[in-house]
Design a protein around this motif. Sequence first.
Motif, PDB file in Angstrom:
ATOM      1  N   THR A   1      26.128  11.961  46.009  1.00 32.46           N
ATOM      2  CA  THR A   1      27.357  12.086  45.865  1.00 32.46           C
ATOM      3  C   THR A   1      27.928  11.350  44.760  1.00 32.46           C
ATOM      4  OG1 THR A   1      27.733   9.896  46.845  1.00 32.46           O
ATOM      5  CG2 THR A   1      27.570  11.696  48.592  1.00 32.46           C
ATOM      6  N   SER A   2      27.258  10.923  43.933  1.00 38.61           N
ATOM      7  CA  SER A   2      27.516  10.060  42.729  1.00 38.61           C
ATOM      8  C   SER A   2      28.366   9.002  43.033  1.00 38.61           C
ATOM      9  CB  SER A   2      28.418  10.899  41.738  1.00 38.61           C
ATOM     10  OG  SER A   2      27.187  11.719  41.157  1.00 38.61           O
ATOM     11  N   GLU A   3      28.448   8.363  44.343  1.00 40.75           N
ATOM     12  CA  GLU A   3      29.294   7.033  44.696  1.00 40.75           C
ATOM     13  C   GLU A   3      28.799   6.000  43.984  1.00 40.75           C
ATOM     14  OE1 GLU A   3      29.841   4.477  48.693  1.00 40.75           O
ATOM     15  OE2 GLU A   3      28.826   6.546  48.842  1.00 40.75           O
ATOM     16  N   ASP A   4      29.643   5.049  43.587  1.00 39.24           N
ATOM     17  CA  ASP A   4      29.005   3.769  42.855  1.00 39.24           C
ATOM     18  C   ASP A   4      28.364   3.002  43.869  1.00 39.24           C
ATOM     19  OD1 ASP A   4      28.501   1.886  41.284  1.00 39.24           O
ATOM     20  OD2 ASP A   4      30.464   1.517  40.388  1.00 39.24           O
ATOM     21  N   LEU A   5      27.161   2.661  43.928  1.00 38.59           N
ATOM     22  CA  LEU A   5      26.465   1.762  44.825  1.00 38.59           C
ATOM     23  C   LEU A   5      26.140   0.489  43.909  1.00 38.59           C
ATOM     24  CD1 LEU A   5      23.897   4.275  46.307  1.00 38.59           C
ATOM     25  CD2 LEU A   5      26.320   3.584  47.281  1.00 38.59           C
ATOM     26  N   THR A   6      26.532  -0.020  42.957  1.00 36.04           N
ATOM     27  CA  THR A   6      26.081  -1.008  42.124  1.00 36.04           C
ATOM     28  C   THR A   6      26.456  -2.391  42.776  1.00 36.04           C
ATOM     29  OG1 THR A   6      26.879   0.123  40.087  1.00 36.04           O
ATOM     30  CG2 THR A   6      26.450  -2.306  39.987  1.00 36.04           C
TER      31      THR A   6
ATOM     32  N   VAL B   1      24.296   1.890  39.452  1.00 38.28           N
ATOM     33  CA  VAL B   1      23.597   2.280  40.442  1.00 38.28           C
ATOM     34  C   VAL B   1      24.605   3.479  41.082  1.00 38.28           C
ATOM     35  CG1 VAL B   1      22.328   2.219  42.596  1.00 38.28           C
ATOM     36  CG2 VAL B   1      22.081   0.657  40.928  1.00 38.28           C
ATOM     37  N   ARG B   2      24.224   4.763  41.091  1.00 36.27           N
ATOM     38  CA  ARG B   2      25.075   5.827  41.695  1.00 36.27           C
ATOM     39  C   ARG B   2      23.983   6.540  42.864  1.00 36.27           C
ATOM     40  NH1 ARG B   2      29.595   5.986  39.705  1.00 36.27           N
ATOM     41  NH2 ARG B   2      29.985   5.536  37.590  1.00 36.27           N
ATOM     42  N   ASP B   3      24.832   6.954  43.815  1.00 31.53           N
ATOM     43  CA  ASP B   3      24.114   7.543  44.870  1.00 31.53           C
ATOM     44  C   ASP B   3      23.513   9.105  44.099  1.00 31.53           C
ATOM     45  OD1 ASP B   3      24.292   9.924  47.097  1.00 31.53           O
ATOM     46  OD2 ASP B   3      24.087   8.178  48.271  1.00 31.53           O
ATOM     47  N   ALA B   4      22.375   9.489  44.463  1.00 31.32           N
ATOM     48  CA  ALA B   4      21.954  10.803  43.764  1.00 31.32           C
ATOM     49  C   ALA B   4      22.725  12.176  44.092  1.00 31.32           C
ATOM     50  CB  ALA B   4      20.446  11.017  43.900  1.00 31.32           C
TER      51      ALA B   4
ATOM     52  N   VAL C   1      25.911   1.865  29.612  1.00 25.15           N
ATOM     53  CA  VAL C   1      25.345   1.332  30.966  1.00 25.15           C
ATOM     54  C   VAL C   1      24.310   2.084  31.228  1.00 25.15           C
ATOM     55  CG1 VAL C   1      26.011   0.632  33.151  1.00 25.15           C
ATOM     56  CG2 VAL C   1      27.819   0.493  31.590  1.00 25.15           C
ATOM     57  N   ARG C   2      23.168   1.538  31.845  1.00 21.17           N
ATOM     58  CA  ARG C   2      21.923   2.460  32.353  1.00 21.17           C
ATOM     59  C   ARG C   2      22.213   2.825  33.680  1.00 21.17           C
ATOM     60  NH1 ARG C   2      16.199  -0.172  30.799  1.00 21.17           N
ATOM     61  NH2 ARG C   2      15.018   1.476  31.684  1.00 21.17           N
ATOM     62  N   VAL C   3      22.074   4.039  33.798  1.00 21.23           N
ATOM     63  CA  VAL C   3      22.303   4.702  34.993  1.00 21.23           C
ATOM     64  C   VAL C   3      20.968   4.669  35.881  1.00 21.23           C
ATOM     65  CG1 VAL C   3      22.945   6.641  36.253  1.00 21.23           C
ATOM     66  CG2 VAL C   3      24.126   5.973  34.220  1.00 21.23           C
ATOM     67  N   ILE C   4      21.113   4.200  37.217  1.00 19.58           N
ATOM     68  CA  ILE C   4      20.148   4.041  38.221  1.00 19.58           C
ATOM     69  C   ILE C   4      20.626   5.143  39.283  1.00 19.58           C
ATOM     70  CG2 ILE C   4      18.585   2.652  39.613  1.00 19.58           C
ATOM     71  CD1 ILE C   4      18.557   1.976  36.650  1.00 19.58           C
ATOM     72  N   LYS C   5      19.643   5.930  39.758  1.00 17.61           N
ATOM     73  CA  LYS C   5      20.000   6.742  40.949  1.00 17.61           C
ATOM     74  C   LYS C   5      19.273   6.389  42.052  1.00 17.61           C
ATOM     75  CE  LYS C   5      21.367  10.764  38.143  1.00 17.61           C
ATOM     76  NZ  LYS C   5      21.291  12.215  38.123  1.00 17.61           N
ATOM     77  N   LYS C   6      19.870   6.273  43.161  1.00 16.38           N
ATOM     78  CA  LYS C   6      19.727   5.978  44.565  1.00 16.38           C
ATOM     79  C   LYS C   6      19.429   7.263  45.512  1.00 16.38           C
ATOM     80  CE  LYS C   6      19.777   2.430  47.932  1.00 16.38           C
ATOM     81  NZ  LYS C   6      20.259   2.638  49.371  1.00 16.38           N
ATOM     82  N   TYR C   7      18.218   7.359  45.783  1.00 13.53           N
ATOM     83  CA  TYR C   7      18.009   8.507  46.459  1.00 13.53           C
ATOM     84  C   TYR C   7      18.010   8.305  48.229  1.00 13.53           C
ATOM     85  CZ  TYR C   7      17.106  11.429  42.513  1.00 13.53           C
ATOM     86  OH  TYR C   7      17.410  12.053  41.310  1.00 13.53           O
TER      87      TYR C   7
END
Length: 168
Positions: A57-62, A52-55, A15-21
């Motif tokens: 906390t690594s919380e899953d925001l997908t 999509v993960r919080d940059a 799965v492609r990982v996108i980080k949300k800042y």
Amino acid sequence: MPQDHDSTTADDSGVRVIKKYPNRRLYDSATSTYITLAQVKEMVIAGERVRVRDAKTSEDLTRSILLQIILEEEAGGAPMFSEAALANIIRFYGHTMQGFMGAYLERNVAAFSEMQSRMQDQAKSFSPEAWAQYMKLPANPMGAVQEQMQEQMKKQTEQMLEMFGLKR
């Protein structure tokens, strides 16, 4: 450019990982670039699996990002969901059958996608002559299949809503 703390571009399942800042920007770990919500939408349309993960906390925001994409699409012109459909979906939140409704919608959307994919595959094999003959037909056979599926889904939905005491 952000420091990629875990240097992960994809998780174990590809799965492609996108980080949300915190500045609400999205960072694609695979390409080491900032991307837009529209680009995430393009990835999803292309069949790519994204997470999509919080940059921090690594919380899953997908889910929230996917819902944001849907909200923008619904607000942008030709909505997919009628007000009645949205109201019925809302009514299932907190209902004892909330999980069932989610699974029901997921199965029906998957079935519809599979049918659409098969129709597209069949259409690719048409020669120009076959397309010409198809276009001369008085009724579109693929349209008939779609109508049958829509009618079946409508009946199933009405039965399910009646089962739970909800009516249109």
